[in-house]
Write a protein that holds these residues in place. Structure first.
Motif, PDB file in Angstrom:
ATOM      1  N   MET A   1       0.835  -1.206   0.000  1.00 36.94           N
ATOM      2  CA  MET A   1       0.000   0.000   0.000  1.00 36.94           C
ATOM      3  C   MET A   1       0.866   1.251   0.000  1.00 36.94           C
ATOM      4  O   MET A   1       0.629   2.187  -0.770  1.00 36.94           O
ATOM      5  CB  MET A   1      -0.908  -0.001   1.235  1.00 36.94           C
TER       6      MET A   1
ATOM      7  N   LEU B   1       2.424   1.806  -3.412  1.00 38.89           N
ATOM      8  CA  LEU B   1       1.460   2.234  -4.423  1.00 38.89           C
ATOM      9  C   LEU B   1       0.965   3.665  -4.222  1.00 38.89           C
ATOM     10  O   LEU B   1       0.711   4.371  -5.194  1.00 38.89           O
ATOM     11  CB  LEU B   1       0.243   1.297  -4.429  1.00 38.89           C
ATOM     12  N   THR B   2       0.830   4.075  -2.956  1.00 35.47           N
ATOM     13  CA  THR B   2       0.165   5.348  -2.678  1.00 35.47           C
ATOM     14  C   THR B   2       1.079   6.422  -2.097  1.00 35.47           C
ATOM     15  O   THR B   2       0.727   7.597  -2.134  1.00 35.47           O
ATOM     16  CB  THR B   2      -0.996   5.141  -1.687  1.00 35.47           C
TER      17      THR B   2
ATOM     18  N   GLN C   1      -6.978   3.277   2.118  1.00 31.10           N
ATOM     19  CA  GLN C   1      -6.507   3.778   0.831  1.00 31.10           C
ATOM     20  C   GLN C   1      -7.361   3.074  -0.210  1.00 31.10           C
ATOM     21  O   GLN C   1      -7.427   1.842  -0.243  1.00 31.10           O
ATOM     22  CB  GLN C   1      -5.018   3.519   0.623  1.00 31.10           C
TER      23      GLN C   1
ATOM     24  N   PHE D   1      -8.929   2.494  -4.142  1.00 33.23           N
ATOM     25  CA  PHE D   1      -8.725   2.526  -5.589  1.00 33.23           C
ATOM     26  C   PHE D   1     -10.060   2.238  -6.263  1.00 33.23           C
ATOM     27  O   PHE D   1     -10.754   1.295  -5.889  1.00 33.23           O
ATOM     28  CB  PHE D   1      -7.725   1.453  -6.030  1.00 33.23           C
TER      29      PHE D   1
ATOM     30  N   GLU E   1      -8.223   1.387 -11.571  1.00 36.94           N
ATOM     31  CA  GLU E   1      -6.789   1.504 -11.296  1.00 36.94           C
ATOM     32  C   GLU E   1      -6.426   2.855 -10.690  1.00 36.94           C
ATOM     33  O   GLU E   1      -5.267   3.122 -10.394  1.00 36.94           O
ATOM     34  CB  GLU E   1      -5.989   1.273 -12.580  1.00 36.94           C
ATOM     35  N   GLN E   2      -7.422   3.726 -10.495  1.00 36.64           N
ATOM     36  CA  GLN E   2      -7.178   5.084  -9.997  1.00 36.64           C
ATOM     37  C   GLN E   2      -7.198   5.135  -8.480  1.00 36.64           C
ATOM     38  O   GLN E   2      -8.192   4.758  -7.846  1.00 36.64           O
ATOM     39  CB  GLN E   2      -8.213   6.047 -10.566  1.00 36.64           C
ATOM     40  N   HIS E   3      -6.127   5.620  -7.890  1.00 36.24           N
ATOM     41  CA  HIS E   3      -6.078   5.836  -6.444  1.00 36.24           C
ATOM     42  C   HIS E   3      -6.847   7.116  -6.138  1.00 36.24           C
ATOM     43  O   HIS E   3      -6.519   8.183  -6.648  1.00 36.24           O
ATOM     44  CB  HIS E   3      -4.617   5.957  -5.987  1.00 36.24           C
TER      45      HIS E   3
END
Length: 85
Positions: free
Chosen positions: A44, A47-48, A55, A57, A60-62
């Motif tokens: 995590m 990725l972020t 967190q 998503f 595929e967009q956070h």
């Protein structure tokens, strides 16, 4: 509807609020419990760039955490984001 993935813990009140909002939209959430799998917390963070949960998503967009999710909803941007294929 796009898939939704959420890094979370069981007892986090912000995770509970995010779950509740997404459930009210009829969204099935794939939860990744970082309290049960420490390697997922590392994933995590990679990725972020963030260390707090949740967190979230959408596809595929956070989209960020709970406050970010609620801000998207208040601005009217959450539903189109969830439903945009």
């Amino acid at each position: 509807m796009k898939s939704v993935r959420m890094y979370s813990t069981l007892m986090c009140p912000f995770c509970v609020m995010a779950r509740r909002l997404l459930a009210s939209k009829g969204v099935a959430v794939e939860e990744i419990r970082v309290d049960q799998a420490p390697e997922k917390r590392v994933e995590m963070r990679e990725l972020t760039g963030r260390h707090t949960v949740p967190q979230i998503f959408i596809g595929e967009q956070h989209v960020g955490g709970c406050d970010d999710l609620y801000a998207l909803d208040r601005s009217g941007q959450l539903d189109p984001l969830l439903n945009n294929d």
